[in-house]
Design an enzyme around this catalytic site. Structure first.
Site, PDB file in Angstrom:
ATOM      1  N   HIS A  87       7.687   5.852  -3.099  1.00  0.00           N
ATOM      2  CA  HIS A  87       6.932   5.520  -1.891  1.00  0.00           C
ATOM      3  C   HIS A  87       5.895   6.613  -1.713  1.00  0.00           C
ATOM      4  CE1 HIS A  87       5.827   4.765   2.263  1.00  0.00           C
ATOM      5  NE2 HIS A  87       5.931   6.081   2.439  1.00  0.00           N
ATOM      6  N   LYS A 121      12.482   6.939  -4.994  1.00  0.00           N
ATOM      7  CA  LYS A 121      13.445   5.913  -4.587  1.00  0.00           C
ATOM      8  C   LYS A 121      14.665   5.924  -5.515  1.00  0.00           C
ATOM      9  CE  LYS A 121       9.842   2.787  -2.796  1.00  0.00           C
ATOM     10  NZ  LYS A 121       9.354   1.398  -2.780  1.00  0.00           N
ATOM     11  N   ASN A 166      10.179   0.054  -7.486  1.00  0.00           N
ATOM     12  CA  ASN A 166       8.900   0.595  -7.977  1.00  0.00           C
ATOM     13  C   ASN A 166       8.801   2.117  -7.864  1.00  0.00           C
ATOM     14  OD1 ASN A 166       8.624   0.694  -5.248  1.00  0.00           O
ATOM     15  ND2 ASN A 166       6.790  -0.557  -5.112  1.00  0.00           N
ATOM     16  N   GLU A 192       5.208  10.121   8.864  1.00  0.00           N
ATOM     17  CA  GLU A 192       6.302  10.074   7.886  1.00  0.00           C
ATOM     18  C   GLU A 192       6.845  11.468   7.572  1.00  0.00           C
ATOM     19  OE1 GLU A 192       5.187   5.847   5.731  1.00  0.00           O
ATOM     20  OE2 GLU A 192       4.817   7.694   4.607  1.00  0.00           O
TER      21      GLU A 192
HETATM   22  P1  IDP Z   1       3.737   0.096  -0.859  1.00  0.00           P
HETATM   23  O1  IDP Z   1       5.086   0.733  -1.133  1.00  0.00           O
HETATM   24  O2  IDP Z   1       2.962  -0.124  -2.153  1.00  0.00           O
HETATM   25  O3  IDP Z   1       2.935   0.824   0.190  1.00  0.00           O
HETATM   26  P2  IDP Z   1       4.538  -2.006   1.068  1.00  0.00           P
HETATM   27  O4  IDP Z   1       3.855  -3.339   1.218  1.00  0.00           O
HETATM   28  O5  IDP Z   1       4.433  -1.027   2.191  1.00  0.00           O
HETATM   29  O6  IDP Z   1       4.002  -1.382  -0.325  1.00  0.00           O
HETATM   30  O7  IDP Z   1       6.064  -2.314   0.773  1.00  0.00           O
HETATM   31  C1  IDP Z   1       7.024  -1.316   0.830  1.00  0.00           C
HETATM   32  C2  IDP Z   1       8.038  -1.533  -0.274  1.00  0.00           C
HETATM   33  O8  IDP Z   1       8.734  -2.754  -0.053  1.00  0.00           O
HETATM   34  C3  IDP Z   1       7.428  -1.666  -1.667  1.00  0.00           C
HETATM   35  O9  IDP Z   1       7.144  -0.428  -2.278  1.00  0.00           O
HETATM   36  C4  IDP Z   1       8.504  -2.441  -2.397  1.00  0.00           C
HETATM   37  O10 IDP Z   1       9.558  -1.590  -2.817  1.00  0.00           O
HETATM   38  C5  IDP Z   1       9.032  -3.356  -1.298  1.00  0.00           C
HETATM   39  N1  IDP Z   1       8.385  -4.687  -1.341  1.00  0.00           N
HETATM   40  C6  IDP Z   1       7.130  -5.012  -0.921  1.00  0.00           C
HETATM   41  N2  IDP Z   1       6.862  -6.321  -1.124  1.00  0.00           N
HETATM   42  C7  IDP Z   1       7.986  -6.831  -1.678  1.00  0.00           C
HETATM   43  C8  IDP Z   1       8.344  -8.160  -2.147  1.00  0.00           C
HETATM   44  O11 IDP Z   1       7.568  -9.126  -2.081  1.00  0.00           O
HETATM   45  N3  IDP Z   1       9.610  -8.292  -2.674  1.00  0.00           N
HETATM   46  C9  IDP Z   1      10.497  -7.259  -2.760  1.00  0.00           C
HETATM   47  N4  IDP Z   1      10.183  -6.009  -2.347  1.00  0.00           N
HETATM   48  C10 IDP Z   1       8.956  -5.805  -1.816  1.00  0.00           C
END
Ligand code: IDP
Length: 151
Positions: A115, A9, A112, A126
């Site tokens: 992905h 990212k 974070n 994907e």
């Molecule tokens: P993952 O990336 O760990 O699979 P997902 O729930 O699919 O998690 O969420 C996708 C991305 O959306 C996360 O990696 C993060 O960058 C963002 N995200 C998820 N939840 C939140 C939140 O509560 N606040 C801000 N960003 C979030």
């Protein structure tokens, strides 16, 4: 053998963690079968993060994924989807286990670093979303016997 998709990212690009993160996957023994730098668009993000479209932070995630180009990687290996998810760690960088990518490099839920596809089915969708067939490479992994022995 499984294939999986990783996105480095903008948080990885901006913080100079690209080499560090790719190096982890290489050292683990995952085979790099595709890699390119691209800009994400709203259209592709709305598809990729469709499961989050009703969340209040959806617009913010989209903006943060467009701050810079990203790097998409295709990785191959036995149980690659689960292995890479474990290496990524849980979503919130502050709670992710030390030793994982998010646990070692992130203090944020949103920013974070990576992905990673969450199931073999998602991985296939994907990979097709981000790579054409000619951008995915099928070549022998010469270290295969040293990496897997007789597993
Ligand atoms: P993952 O990336 O760990 O699979 P997902 O729930 O699919 O998690 O969420 C996708 C991305 O959306 C996360 O990696 C993060 O960058 C963002 N995200 C998820 N939840 C939140 C939140 O509560 N606040 C801000 N960003 C979030």
């Amino acid at each position: 053998m499984q294939k999986t998709l990783v996105i480095l990212k903008p948080s990885a690009i901006q913080r100079g963690l690209v080499g560090e993160v790719i190096s982890r996957f290489e050292k683990k023994g995952l085979q790099l079968i595709g890699m390119k730098m691209i800009y994400l668009t709203d259209e592709i993000l709305e598809e990729h993060y469709a499961h989050l479209k009703d969340k209040p932070f959806f617009q913010r995630i989209k903006e943060s994924m467009k701050v810079s180009p990203v790097i998409v990687l295709a990785l191959k290996g036995v149980d690659a989807v689960e292995v890479v998810r474990k290496m990524a760690g849980i979503t919130n960088g502050r709670e992710a286990q030390p030793g994982t990518i998010r646990g070692d490099y992130s203090m944020s839920v949103q920013e974070n670093i990576v992905h990673a596809s969450d199931s073999p089915e998602t991985a296939q969708t994907e990979l097709e979303r981000f790579f054409s067939t000619t951008e995915l490479f099928n070549y022998p992994q010469l270290m295969h016997p040293n990496i897997y022995a007789n597993d």
